[in-house]
Design a protein around this motif. Structure first.
Motif, PDB file in Angstrom:
ATOM      1  N   THR A   1       0.829  -1.207   0.000  1.00  0.00           N
ATOM      2  CA  THR A   1       0.000   0.000   0.000  1.00  0.00           C
ATOM      3  C   THR A   1       0.862   1.254   0.000  1.00  0.00           C
TER       4      THR A   1
ATOM      5  N   GLY B   1       0.329  -1.910  -5.239  1.00  0.00           N
ATOM      6  CA  GLY B   1      -1.063  -2.264  -5.499  1.00  0.00           C
ATOM      7  C   GLY B   1      -1.252  -3.435  -6.439  1.00  0.00           C
TER       8      GLY B   1
ATOM      9  N   GLY C   1      -3.458  -5.654  -6.471  1.00  0.00           N
ATOM     10  CA  GLY C   1      -4.858  -5.834  -6.859  1.00  0.00           C
ATOM     11  C   GLY C   1      -5.456  -7.144  -6.402  1.00  0.00           C
TER      12      GLY C   1
ATOM     13  N   SER D   1      -7.634  -6.417  -0.867  1.00  0.00           N
ATOM     14  CA  SER D   1      -8.106  -5.067  -0.581  1.00  0.00           C
ATOM     15  C   SER D   1      -9.081  -5.110   0.587  1.00  0.00           C
TER      16      SER D   1
ATOM     17  N   SER E   1     -12.458  -4.912   2.601  1.00  0.00           N
ATOM     18  CA  SER E   1     -13.810  -5.243   2.121  1.00  0.00           C
ATOM     19  C   SER E   1     -14.908  -4.519   2.889  1.00  0.00           C
TER      20      SER E   1
ATOM     21  N   ARG F   1     -11.810   0.446   4.370  1.00  0.00           N
ATOM     22  CA  ARG F   1     -11.458   1.311   3.238  1.00  0.00           C
ATOM     23  C   ARG F   1     -11.092   2.717   3.712  1.00  0.00           C
TER      24      ARG F   1
ATOM     25  N   CYS G   1      -7.758   2.554   5.261  1.00  0.00           N
ATOM     26  CA  CYS G   1      -6.745   2.396   4.216  1.00  0.00           C
ATOM     27  C   CYS G   1      -6.435   3.740   3.549  1.00  0.00           C
TER      28      CYS G   1
END
Length: 191
Positions: free
Chosen positions: A36, A41, A43, A46, A48, A53, A56
């Motif tokens: 991060t 990244g 992908g 991540s 959830s 979020r 993050c």
């Protein structure tokens, strides 16, 4: 099938007759944090939840600038080490520009070995990738491209040692600092 996909996205993988939340153990979390703040990244992982979020976002907002400061400091430390060694060679052997050039070449070759040529051997052993796939992963990761087609520690058929993701995370930090110096050198040549 939808439940299986959702479980995989949540970090649950089948290993034999048991499931594993290994993505969010200390090593997995540390690796996620490094990917991060380095903006790699991949992908594949991540947050959830809404709270995850939001966390993050703030983590990245402060972590990315701090990481840039850290990478710059590591790069400057590497550069000053090379310059210090060159200075000692100049004094000891009375070489002028030869010592600096020799030290830069030695440092470049040593770091090339440590950050791009040897890690694919580890990735071949731990991930089952070919040397070329490991080399590709090494460069794509250190250049922060991070396509996500190769990510360490994600094969549910393999067992990974606890130190593996931590060592790779540190390799990423030092390797990015080295690659930044190489890119800076290339920019100076092009200009």
């Amino acid at each position: 099938l939808q439940d299986i996909i959702q479980a995989y996205k949540s970090g649950i993988t089948l290993q034999g007759n048991s499931t594993s939340l290994g993505r969010w153990d200390f090593s997995g979390s540390f690796f996620f944090s490094i990917s991060t703040i380095t903006t790699i990244g991949y992908g594949n992982l991540s947050p959830s939840t809404a709270a995850g979020r939001i966390f993050c976002i703030f983590f990245a907002l402060f972590g990315i600038p701090l990481n840039l400061v850290l990478l710059n400091s590591i790069g400057q430390l590497m550069l000053s080490g090379v310059q210090h060694c060159a200075h000692h060679l100049e004094e000891k052997f009375h070489w002028q520009k030869k010592a600096t050039l020799l030290m830069r070449i030695c440092a470049l070759l040593t770091c090339l070995l440590l950050f791009l040529l040897l890690p694919p051997v580890l990735f071949s052993a731990k991930e089952g990738w070919s040397y070329e796939e490991g080399f590709y992963y090494s460069f794509i990761t250190l250049a922060t491209i991070g396509f996500g087609d190769y990510v360490i520690g994600m094969n549910p058929d393999r067992t990974y040692p606890g130190w593996y993701k931590n060592v790779v995370s540190l390799w990423i930090l030092f390797g990015m600092a080295w690659l930044a110096l190489v890119i800076k050198f290339c920019i100076n040549l092009l200009e």
